[in-house]
Scaffold this active site. Sequence first.
Site, short mmCIF file in Angstrom:
data_model
loop_
_atom_site.label_atom_id
_atom_site.label_comp_id
_atom_site.label_asym_id
_atom_site.label_seq_id
_atom_site.Cartn_x
_atom_site.Cartn_y
_atom_site.Cartn_z
N GLY A 29 70.47 1.72 -24.13
CA GLY A 29 71.12 1.42 -22.85
C GLY A 29 70.52 0.18 -22.23
CB THR A 31 67.35 0.99 -17.87
OG1 THR A 31 68.54 1.15 -17.09
CG2 THR A 31 66.16 0.88 -16.95
CD GLU A 106 69.62 7.81 -25.72
OE1 GLU A 106 69.63 6.66 -25.27
OE2 GLU A 106 70.36 8.70 -25.27
CE LYS A 124 72.11 4.81 -14.31
NZ LYS A 124 71.32 4.41 -15.44
C1 5RP Z 1 72.39 6.11 -23.93
C2 5RP Z 1 71.70 6.64 -22.75
C3 5RP Z 1 71.21 5.66 -21.74
O1 5RP Z 1 69.83 5.79 -21.63
C4 5RP Z 1 71.86 5.93 -20.43
O2 5RP Z 1 73.26 5.89 -20.62
C5 5RP Z 1 71.44 4.92 -19.37
O3 5RP Z 1 71.93 3.66 -19.68
P1 5RP Z 1 71.78 2.44 -18.70
O4 5RP Z 1 70.32 2.14 -18.62
O5 5RP Z 1 72.57 1.32 -19.33
O6 5RP Z 1 72.35 2.84 -17.37
O7 5RP Z 1 71.52 7.83 -22.57
O8 5RP Z 1 72.84 7.12 -24.77
#
Ligand code: 5RP
Length: 221
Positions: A29, A31, A106, A124
């Site tokens: 993702g 972040t 993950e 989040k």
């Molecule tokens: C991918 C994930 C990511 O960690 C989650 O979607 C957060 O993504 P982002 O940092 O782009 O908001 O679980 O499977």
Amino acid sequence: MDIEDEKKIVAKKALKFVKPSTIVGLGSGSTAAYFIEALGKLAKKKKLKIKCVATSKESERIAKKVGLKIVALEKADKIDVDIDGADKIDNQRIIIKGMGGALTREKYVASISRKFVVIADHRKFVKDLRKEKVIVPVEVLPFAVNNVKKELKKLGAKTKMRKKNKRIFVTDNGNYIIDSEFRKIKNFKKMAVKLNNIPGVVENGIFLFKGVKVIRPKNLF
Ligand code: 5RP
């Protein structure tokens, strides 16, 4: 503060969990991507002898680009620390992941890690996920999609096939994702078990790990 700046800040804060000569799990993702870039710079500057395990092809690509050494997932036995993003987190540390489609790897990487660190921008965080409408991504074997959808509906979910550019999204494992919207989940532990008990389900996006460290932007709650 700009969301991208928040992501960069929490990504940089997570660097303190990386010790020399250790194995680091790399989440997926946007972040996590900031974290991987920052880690690449730090490793070069401090000549840290670290090895990394990636949770997606994309994270592996970024890691290689910034000069990090990658160990294949099947060769990783124990990981010292895993740093990953999240889609939702509440005060009881119930975490929802998988909007990027990498939930299975993950969860596996988090499960073999001594420490699991979650980095996330302020959007989040919620107080209590049990009181919220929640979308749980569910990775499914392609041939089982229709039956899994029926079973998910029996559990109370509204289902939607994950798509990307108008095409069915295919995970790094060659599977599909059914985004499953629940009006309320009272018991996430039980729901995670029920979801994984549906034949054809590979993994679900409910992450319940003891001792998870959460890095958030300051002054929240
Ligand atoms: C991918 C994930 C990511 O960690 C989650 O979607 C957060 O993504 P982002 O940092 O782009 O908001 O679980 O499977």
